[in-house]
Design a protein around this motif. Structure first.
Motif, PDB file in Angstrom:
ATOM      1  N   ALA A   1       0.834  -1.200   0.000  1.00 17.57           N
ATOM      2  CA  ALA A   1       0.000   0.000   0.000  1.00 17.57           C
ATOM      3  C   ALA A   1       0.867   1.248   0.000  1.00 17.57           C
ATOM      4  O   ALA A   1       1.975   1.257   0.548  1.00 17.57           O
ATOM      5  N   VAL A   2       0.329   2.289  -0.625  1.00 18.64           N
ATOM      6  CA  VAL A   2       0.917   3.631  -0.576  1.00 18.64           C
ATOM      7  C   VAL A   2      -0.204   4.581  -0.175  1.00 18.64           C
ATOM      8  O   VAL A   2      -1.279   4.561  -0.787  1.00 18.64           O
ATOM      9  N   THR A   3       0.022   5.388   0.845  1.00 20.37           N
ATOM     10  CA  THR A   3      -1.063   6.238   1.322  1.00 20.37           C
ATOM     11  C   THR A   3      -1.023   7.624   0.680  1.00 20.37           C
ATOM     12  O   THR A   3       0.038   8.131   0.327  1.00 20.37           O
ATOM     13  N   GLU A   4      -2.184   8.216   0.568  1.00 16.82           N
ATOM     14  CA  GLU A   4      -2.264   9.589   0.064  1.00 16.82           C
ATOM     15  C   GLU A   4      -1.638  10.575   1.055  1.00 16.82           C
ATOM     16  O   GLU A   4      -1.324  11.710   0.692  1.00 16.82           O
ATOM     17  N   THR A   5      -1.422  10.116   2.287  1.00 20.28           N
ATOM     18  CA  THR A   5      -0.761  10.951   3.286  1.00 20.28           C
ATOM     19  C   THR A   5       0.758  10.818   3.235  1.00 20.28           C
ATOM     20  O   THR A   5       1.462  11.467   4.012  1.00 20.28           O
ATOM     21  N   GLY A   6       1.271   9.954   2.341  1.00 19.39           N
ATOM     22  CA  GLY A   6       2.713   9.926   2.099  1.00 19.39           C
ATOM     23  C   GLY A   6       3.503   8.828   2.747  1.00 19.39           C
ATOM     24  O   GLY A   6       4.727   8.941   2.896  1.00 19.39           O
ATOM     25  N   ALA A   7       2.868   7.719   3.114  1.00 19.64           N
ATOM     26  CA  ALA A   7       3.585   6.596   3.731  1.00 19.64           C
ATOM     27  C   ALA A   7       3.671   5.415   2.770  1.00 19.64           C
ATOM     28  O   ALA A   7       2.787   5.209   1.944  1.00 19.64           O
TER      29      ALA A   7
END
Length: 238
Positions: A140-146
């Motif tokens: 996963a890649v988050t829209e919050t940058g993780a």
């Protein structure tokens, strides 16, 4: 590679999600899951902005062919290279390419050439984790940058977290999620199920497990360019 191809073929086509969902009854209920589909341009842009705000280097590409050439351009001649298992890397033909003659030192091939499993494990821990370039994907890649991923043995999270000099992350837009809570859900409810289907086919085991779970919230402040992300607008891997 044929001149008609813009990137090498995937020689592990039986382990794509589309193939596994047909061959594995346990995975079949997830056949049309939203996590198998690419997200909107707006969400790709949001993920890119979030990752860059976290200090990661990011480039967005349109498709598998562009992804293949982007990865190839990031690795200098003479570098030592290793890769975690990655269906995404397989799907763009990069694993096929690594098995041929390249301008790099393919450490993964050296590791697999060792038939003694204890010695092979030691090679994974030593030369496998400390290469110049470690190639992998994320769950996963988050829209919050993780960046979020998991593995069973620890060899993948170890190389990404600290061992390798440089890390290249290839990720399809189907892996973009809202936040870390959704990243946990995607990893444990979807990615582990798909990887378990692959493990059943490849190794004859009951399944896999997310024994080691890693969230990389920001780039290393002492080496901010260490992790580079190639974000593909298509769906890749699981």
């Amino acid at each position: 590679m044929s001149a008609a191809l813009s990137h090498p073929e995937n020689t592990h086509a039986n382990h794509t999600f589309a193939a596994l969902v047909k061959s594995d009854a346990q995975l079949a209920p997830l056949a049309d899951h939203p996590y198998t589909k690419p997200v909107s341009e707006e969400r790709v842009a949001a993920a890119k902005a979030g990752l860059e705000a976290s200090g990661f280097k990011v480039q967005v590409v349109n498709n598998r062919a562009e992804a293949f050439h982007a990865l190839k351009a990031l690795i200098p001649a003479g570098a030592s290279v290793n890769n975690a298992h990655s269906t995404s890397l397989e799907e763009i033909g990069f694993i096929t390419y690594l098995k041929g003659e390249t301008e790099w030192n393919n450490v993964h091939a050296q590791i697999l050439a060792e038939m003694d499993y204890a010695k092979q494990g030691e090679l994974r821990r030593t030369i496998g984790s400390t290469v110049d370039y470690y190639l992998t994907s994320m769950s996963a890649v988050t829209e919050t940058g993780a960046l979020v991923h998991a593995d069973l043995s620890g060899s993948k999270v170890g190389g990404v977290a600290f061992g390798a000099a440089n890390v290249i992350v290839l990720v399809g837009s189907n892996k973009i999620v809202k936040d870390e809570d959704e990243a946990y859900k995607r990893t444990h409810e979807f990615a582990v199920a798909a990887e378990s289907a692959r493990a059943r086919d490849a190794y004859g085991v009951p399944g896999s497990a997310a024994i080691n779970y890693e969230v990389i919230k920001k780039a290393n402040p002492f080496n901010p360019s260490r992790i580079q992300v190639v974000l593909v607008k298509e769906a890749l891997g699981y």
